[in-house]
Enzyme design. Structure first.
Site, PDB file in Angstrom:
ATOM      1  N   ASP A 134       0.824  -1.212   0.000  1.00  0.00           N
ATOM      2  CA  ASP A 134       0.000   0.000   0.000  1.00  0.00           C
ATOM      3  C   ASP A 134       0.858   1.262   0.000  1.00  0.00           C
ATOM      4  OD1 ASP A 134       1.043  -0.409   2.511  1.00  0.00           O
ATOM      5  OD2 ASP A 134      -0.888  -0.569   3.530  1.00  0.00           O
ATOM      6  N   ASN A 188      -6.858  -2.507  14.981  1.00  0.00           N
ATOM      7  CA  ASN A 188      -8.271  -2.799  14.696  1.00  0.00           C
ATOM      8  C   ASN A 188      -8.403  -3.985  13.737  1.00  0.00           C
ATOM      9  OD1 ASN A 188      -7.479  -1.741  12.252  1.00  0.00           O
ATOM     10  ND2 ASN A 188      -9.015  -0.115  12.186  1.00  0.00           N
ATOM     11  N   HIS A 246      -6.750  -4.381  10.815  1.00  0.00           N
ATOM     12  CA  HIS A 246      -6.557  -4.138   9.387  1.00  0.00           C
ATOM     13  C   HIS A 246      -5.269  -4.788   8.880  1.00  0.00           C
ATOM     14  CE1 HIS A 246      -4.410  -0.145  10.456  1.00  0.00           C
ATOM     15  NE2 HIS A 246      -3.497  -0.937   9.960  1.00  0.00           N
TER      16      HIS A 246
END
Ligand SMILES: [Zn+2]
Length: 538
Positions: free
Chosen positions: A67, A134, A136
């Site tokens: 990413d 969380n 991800h």
């Protein structure tokens, strides 16, 4: 999902590096999927060292990063392009490396092209992933729709906040990113998921114990046949802190998943001052322990009566007078805190880590008599929270007056304080006996051991005192055993160090079907039980 638990971050990094190098040695022109963030830096450092040492050759390797922020320029020191150059690409020669282009004016085309490029290189052989707090992976945030390939995505508030530590100002954190999707990641032939540190503990345990769930994107990895989670102990193991408040000392203990005591310590109990001051000292001690151990919750065992409604405590030997001690502690500690009576905690410790019985009665012989009842593996303390005060059941209707207001309470006869009074009484009536002599030699102060010392020297008066004491003790035990019929009655307290000298003659005075054992945990029962309160409540 295979799990490798390493002792610390360095070990985790080495383990991961070994697997990556193994892949490259097996297939020198392989395609690696890489990740950014603080977790894989150790892995990259290890790969650089191995490359420098000639243990692995990356010259034929192609890499794809997961990413990139959007929009961001490559020379921005927070771009993942910058990160990868700094931590790996500038130090290890590779055939090719690709990162989604954060400078593009057409992000959709960039995403489609990126996905095609991965395919044209033959797909990813080994993908490295970190995991967000969380859940991800890449920038795939919790979302109902996770069936995606490389795409432009909006970051969640929590991710922006977590990443803001790398930027001067939270407003500088880009709000969008280009990321490989879950579907692109799952196409990789092998996946290594890295997790390190206490901050990741919660998500790792949710990942391992929970179902596949779009609210934890990493749980999608469970459908992949070749995933290995490499994590350090802090991320993997739960630890709980037990605090056992006593009249003279406050004890602290850390237990792990298997109820082993990893650490213990104590401080003196302040005799004067308010409950707030005692709780501030406990708070300071807990804070130090939390710095060293990945604590998931704190349990507190306290003497006295607890009002279960709002956890207010009143205790005779402490300055607790209807004080909300958990609320006081919460001013210092940001962790879940649980509270119960100390005798109940000790009983819980015996149930889960001592005699391992689900129905048991714990009797602590000390200044008074403490009682803890475990029924079906759970503490029984009644709706009001003060059940189990077996020291105050009546064994003599016209007996000695007790501080509780009743007469003939069991603890006035069978506690260690009661035994000492019985010793002193007998010595006064028989000033020439061996026991009286021993008391004189010890400057007139008898203690619980005096009677045992005198019996050893053949004192008939001592024998008589002890026999009478055992009768009192047996009367109470026979009574409670008839009410609860527990599998085991566990005795604790300093006097039980006498072992069989106490137990054998006591057993003769008990009904035949009563099984009495001496606590193995003894002084640790309080801290283990308190920590278990926290463990079992989560
Ligand atoms: Zn009483």
């Amino acid at each position: 999902m295979r799990v490798i638990v390493c002792s610390n971050y360095d070990e985790m990094s080495k383990q991961a590096a070994k697997l990556v190098a193994g892949q490259v040695n097996l297939k020198p022109n392989c395609v690696l999927g890489l990740a950014t963030g603080s977790t894989p830096i150790g892995l990259y450092n290890n790969l650089i060292q191995m490359s420098d040492a000639g243990d692995v050759d990356f010259s034929e390797v192609t890499t794809f990063n997961l990413d990139e922020y959007y929009p961001i320029s490559k020379d921005n020191d927070q771009s993942y392009d910058y990160f990868m150059n700094k931590h790996l690409f500038s130090k290890v020669k590779m055939k090719n490396h690709y990162i989604p282009n954060g400078e593009t004016s057409d992000p959709e085309k960039e995403c489609t092209d990126y996905e095609k490029r991965i395919e044209s290189e033959g797909g990813i052989d080994l993908q490295i992933l970190g995991i967000g707090q969380n859940g991800h992976i890449g920038f795939n945030e919790p979302d109902i729709n996770l069936n995606t390939v490389t795409h432009l995505t909006r970051l969640t508030e929590s991710t922006i906040k977590a990443n803001s530590r790398f930027f001067e100002n939270i407003n500088d954190v880009p709000t969008m990113a280009l990321t490989m999707g879950i579907a692109s990641i799952l196409k990789s032939r092998k996946i290594i998921l890295l997790a390190s540190g206490r901050a990741k503990h919660k998500v790792v345990s949710e990942l391992l114990n929970g179902e596949i769930n779009t609210s934890i994107p990493a749980s999608m990895l469970k459908v992949h046949p070749d995933v290995v989670l490499i994590c350090d102990k802090e991320a993997y193991t739960s630890m709980y802190l037990g605090v056992d408040i006593g009249g003279t000392h406050i004890k602290f203990g850390v237990i792990d998943d298997e109820n082993h005591v990893l650490y213990k310590d104590s401080i003196r109990t302040r005799k004067r001052g308010k409950a707030q001051i005692i709780m501030s000292e406990i708070g300071a001690a807990c804070k130090e322990i939390i710095k060293k151990y990945p604590i998931s919750g704190i349990g507190i065992g306290t003497p006295g009566i607890i009002d279960k409604k709002d956890n207010r405590v009143s205790a005779a030997n402490l300055p607790f007078d209807n004080d909300p001690i958990v609320d006081y502690l919460k001013e210092y500690i940001d962790l879940p805190i649980y509270l119960d009576n100390d005798a109940n905690c000790a009983a819980l410790a015996e149930c889960k880590a001592g005699v391992h019985e689900d129905d048991l009665l714990m009797i602590t012989l000390g200044t008074g008599i403490g009682g803890g009842i475990i029924l079906g593996g759970k503490i029984y303390s009644g709706k009001r929270g003060d059940a189990g005060e077996i020291g105050h059941m009546c064994i003599q209707s016209d007996g000695i007056r007790c501080s509780c207001g009743l007469v003939g309470c069991w603890e006035k006869y069978a506690s260690v304080s009661a035994l000492i009074e019985q010793i002193n009484d007998a010595a006064q009536k028989n000033p020439d006996c061996i026991m009286a002599q021993i008391i004189k030699e010890e400057n007139g102060a008898a203690d619980g051991e005096t009677v045992f010392k005198a019996m050893e020297k053949g004192c008939p008066v001592a024998n008589e005192v002890f026999d009478k004491y055992l009768s009192y003790l047996a009367t109470g035990i026979n009574s409670v055993a008839n009410i609860f019929r527990p599998e085991t009655i566990v005795l604790a307290g300093g006097i039980t160090a006498q072992g069989d000298i106490l137990l054998k003659p006591l057993q003769k005075k008990l009904a035949a079907n009563i099984n009495v054992k001496i606590s193995r945990l003894q002084n640790d029962a309080g801290i283990i039980g308190a920590a278990l309160l926290a463990k079992l409540s989560q």
